[in-house]
Design an enzyme around this catalytic site. Sequence first.
Site, PDB file in Angstrom:
ATOM      1  N   ILE A  12      -6.099   3.167   7.718  1.00  0.00           N
ATOM      2  CA  ILE A  12      -7.424   3.487   7.187  1.00  0.00           C
ATOM      3  C   ILE A  12      -7.606   4.993   7.360  1.00  0.00           C
ATOM      4  CG2 ILE A  12      -9.903   3.038   7.335  1.00  0.00           C
ATOM      5  CD1 ILE A  12      -9.278   0.406   8.697  1.00  0.00           C
ATOM      6  N   LYS A  13      -8.097   5.646   6.337  1.00  0.00           N
ATOM      7  CA  LYS A  13      -8.349   7.082   6.410  1.00  0.00           C
ATOM      8  C   LYS A  13      -9.841   7.314   6.195  1.00  0.00           C
ATOM      9  CE  LYS A  13      -4.807   6.150   4.439  1.00  0.00           C
ATOM     10  NZ  LYS A  13      -3.935   5.785   3.316  1.00  0.00           N
ATOM     11  N   ASP A  99      -7.867   1.970  -5.458  1.00  0.00           N
ATOM     12  CA  ASP A  99      -7.270   3.264  -5.067  1.00  0.00           C
ATOM     13  C   ASP A  99      -6.613   3.930  -6.276  1.00  0.00           C
ATOM     14  OD1 ASP A  99      -5.292   1.246  -5.102  1.00  0.00           O
ATOM     15  OD2 ASP A  99      -4.243   2.002  -3.331  1.00  0.00           O
ATOM     16  N   THR A 122       2.387   2.497   1.323  1.00  0.00           N
ATOM     17  CA  THR A 122       3.018   1.186   1.523  1.00  0.00           C
ATOM     18  C   THR A 122       3.694   0.761   0.209  1.00  0.00           C
ATOM     19  OG1 THR A 122       1.201   0.664   3.012  1.00  0.00           O
ATOM     20  CG2 THR A 122       2.591  -1.168   2.291  1.00  0.00           C
ATOM     21  N   THR A 173      25.494   2.052   5.969  1.00  0.00           N
ATOM     22  CA  THR A 173      24.515   1.098   5.432  1.00  0.00           C
ATOM     23  C   THR A 173      23.108   1.704   5.373  1.00  0.00           C
ATOM     24  OG1 THR A 173      25.830  -0.670   6.374  1.00  0.00           O
ATOM     25  CG2 THR A 173      23.594  -1.238   5.709  1.00  0.00           C
TER      26      THR A 173
HETATM   27  N1  LIG Z   1       6.138  11.467   6.351  1.00  0.00           N
HETATM   28  C1  LIG Z   1       6.437  10.287   5.841  1.00  0.00           C
HETATM   29  N2  LIG Z   1       7.654  10.087   5.321  1.00  0.00           N
HETATM   30  C2  LIG Z   1       7.972   8.905   4.796  1.00  0.00           C
HETATM   31  N3  LIG Z   1       7.153   7.873   4.751  1.00  0.00           N
HETATM   32  C3  LIG Z   1       5.940   8.027   5.255  1.00  0.00           C
HETATM   33  C4  LIG Z   1       5.514   9.235   5.826  1.00  0.00           C
HETATM   34  N4  LIG Z   1       4.240   9.080   6.238  1.00  0.00           N
HETATM   35  C5  LIG Z   1       3.912   7.847   5.921  1.00  0.00           C
HETATM   36  N5  LIG Z   1       4.917   7.205   5.346  1.00  0.00           N
HETATM   37  C6  LIG Z   1       4.935   5.827   4.852  1.00  0.00           C
HETATM   38  O1  LIG Z   1       3.817   5.663   4.033  1.00  0.00           O
HETATM   39  C7  LIG Z   1       3.092   4.501   4.410  1.00  0.00           C
HETATM   40  C8  LIG Z   1       1.731   4.926   4.827  1.00  0.00           C
HETATM   41  O2  LIG Z   1       1.152   5.510   3.716  1.00  0.00           O
HETATM   42  P1  LIG Z   1      -0.343   5.930   3.679  1.00  0.00           P
HETATM   43  O3  LIG Z   1      -0.612   6.916   4.765  1.00  0.00           O
HETATM   44  O4  LIG Z   1      -0.652   6.352   2.301  1.00  0.00           O
HETATM   45  O5  LIG Z   1      -1.098   4.668   4.136  1.00  0.00           O
HETATM   46  P2  LIG Z   1      -1.125   3.232   3.535  1.00  0.00           P
HETATM   47  O6  LIG Z   1      -2.315   2.608   4.090  1.00  0.00           O
HETATM   48  O7  LIG Z   1       0.164   2.530   3.740  1.00  0.00           O
HETATM   49  O8  LIG Z   1      -1.252   3.524   2.052  1.00  0.00           O
HETATM   50  P3  LIG Z   1      -1.663   2.524   0.995  1.00  0.00           P
HETATM   51  O9  LIG Z   1      -2.921   3.110   0.533  1.00  0.00           O
HETATM   52  O10 LIG Z   1      -0.556   2.621   0.008  1.00  0.00           O
HETATM   53  O11 LIG Z   1      -1.762   1.211   1.615  1.00  0.00           O
HETATM   54  C9  LIG Z   1       3.842   3.830   5.508  1.00  0.00           C
HETATM   55  O12 LIG Z   1       4.513   2.726   4.963  1.00  0.00           O
HETATM   56  C10 LIG Z   1       4.818   4.876   5.997  1.00  0.00           C
HETATM   57  O13 LIG Z   1       6.058   4.303   6.247  1.00  0.00           O
HETATM   58  C1  LIG Z   2      -0.854  -1.591  -5.600  1.00  0.00           C
HETATM   59  C2  LIG Z   2      -1.693  -1.307  -4.374  1.00  0.00           C
HETATM   60  C3  LIG Z   2      -1.251  -2.210  -3.240  1.00  0.00           C
HETATM   61  C4  LIG Z   2      -1.443   0.158  -3.982  1.00  0.00           C
HETATM   62  O1  LIG Z   2      -2.180   0.491  -2.856  1.00  0.00           O
HETATM   63  C5  LIG Z   2      -3.202  -1.488  -4.679  1.00  0.00           C
HETATM   64  O2  LIG Z   2      -3.579  -0.636  -5.703  1.00  0.00           O
HETATM   65  C6  LIG Z   2      -3.546  -2.907  -5.044  1.00  0.00           C
HETATM   66  O3  LIG Z   2      -3.680  -3.753  -4.203  1.00  0.00           O
HETATM   67  N1  LIG Z   2      -3.694  -3.170  -6.371  1.00  0.00           N
HETATM   68  C7  LIG Z   2      -4.056  -4.455  -6.916  1.00  0.00           C
HETATM   69  C8  LIG Z   2      -3.117  -4.852  -8.003  1.00  0.00           C
HETATM   70  C9  LIG Z   2      -3.125  -3.937  -9.203  1.00  0.00           C
HETATM   71  O4  LIG Z   2      -3.408  -2.732  -9.100  1.00  0.00           O
HETATM   72  O5  LIG Z   2      -2.830  -4.444 -10.301  1.00  0.00           O
HETATM   73  K   LIG Z   3      -3.747   4.744  -0.889  1.00  0.00           K
END
Ligand SMILES: Nc1ncnc2c1ncn2[C@@H]1O[C@H](COP(=O)(O)OP(=O)(O)OP(=O)(O)O)[C@@H](O)[C@H]1O
Ligand SMILES: CC(C)(CO)[C@@H](O)C(=O)NCCC(=O)O
Ligand SMILES: [K+]
Length: 236
Positions: A12-13, A99, A122, A173
């Site tokens: 969460i940001k 988002d 993610t 791998t």
């Molecule tokens: N510096 C980095 N290099 C590679 N991967 C990273 C880095 N920082 C974060 N990540 C990856 O990005 C993801 C986190 O992304 P983010 O900070 O956007 O949050 P999030 O909640 O996962 O995002 P989302 O909104 O997609 O759910 C994690 O899966 C992490 O492994």
């Molecule tokens: C694709 C993610 C997971 C990316 O954060 C999010 O935008 C989401 O849950 N989307 C719903 C499915 C869609 O965008 O069609």
């Molecule tokens: K996001």
Amino acid sequence: MTILIDVGNTAIKWQLREAEQIVCTDKGNTDELLSWLNSLADPSRHLVAVSCVRDDEFARALNDSLVKAGFEGVAFATSARQFAGVTNAYREPSSLGVDRWLAILALKSFGHESGIVVDIGTACTIDVLENNRHMGGFILPGPKLACDALVANTDKIRFVSEPPAALAPGTDTGGCVVAGAWLTIAGAIREISAQYPQAPLYITGGAGPTLSDLGVEGRLAKDLVFDGLDFWSNGA
Ligand SMILES: Nc1ncnc2c1ncn2[C@@H]1O[C@H](COP(=O)(O)OP(=O)(O)OP(=O)(O)O)[C@@H](O)[C@H]1O
Ligand SMILES: CC(C)(CO)[C@@H](O)C(=O)NCCC(=O)O
Ligand SMILES: [K+]
């Protein structure tokens, strides 16, 4: 002041803004968010705007916590058919991840009518905006998720520590899995941007800087979801 909250799948940001200026920004889990919120004096004078891609149950619980903490103007953004002249490509507009919708609206708020957004966290999403129309997009596993899926579904794809991000062929791998995950994303971005050569390409999300370090060209934006959320909460 406006409190912006971006609930992603992993983290969460949150951000506090006053007249477009970022006063503070941080990330963490739900408890950390709530303790930050509870540390703010006079909650009722802040507007709160939320982007949440987790399920309705999570959103309801977060809304309840915000109300209980004394916040009054809480608004959860939703994906609409149209906003600020931008149209959504989905036949069911509300099912487009909010988002993604907000990141597209961020481009509009910067004055673009066309552009490409890569949000790599993610998941990795790539969305195309052309002449104020969202043309649709792509959802890929993010690099970590792609690696985890290979490990989870095979017996012999195993590595102890995750090798650094790379695009060159792997020689063990772990190196092959990691390079495969990043090359999938880098290749997709290259392919899509070749189709829209005039469109500015923005890269955002937690893994955005890594993608940029690998040589993928684009404008690195710290958090487009916040910019879109701020734009949305101001009613365009
Ligand atoms: N510096 C980095 N290099 C590679 N991967 C990273 C880095 N920082 C974060 N990540 C990856 O990005 C993801 C986190 O992304 P983010 O900070 O956007 O949050 P999030 O909640 O996962 O995002 P989302 O909104 O997609 O759910 C994690 O899966 C992490 O492994
Ligand atoms: C694709 C993610 C997971 C990316 O954060 C999010 O935008 C989401 O849950 N989307 C719903 C499915 C869609 O965008 O069609
Ligand atoms: K996001």
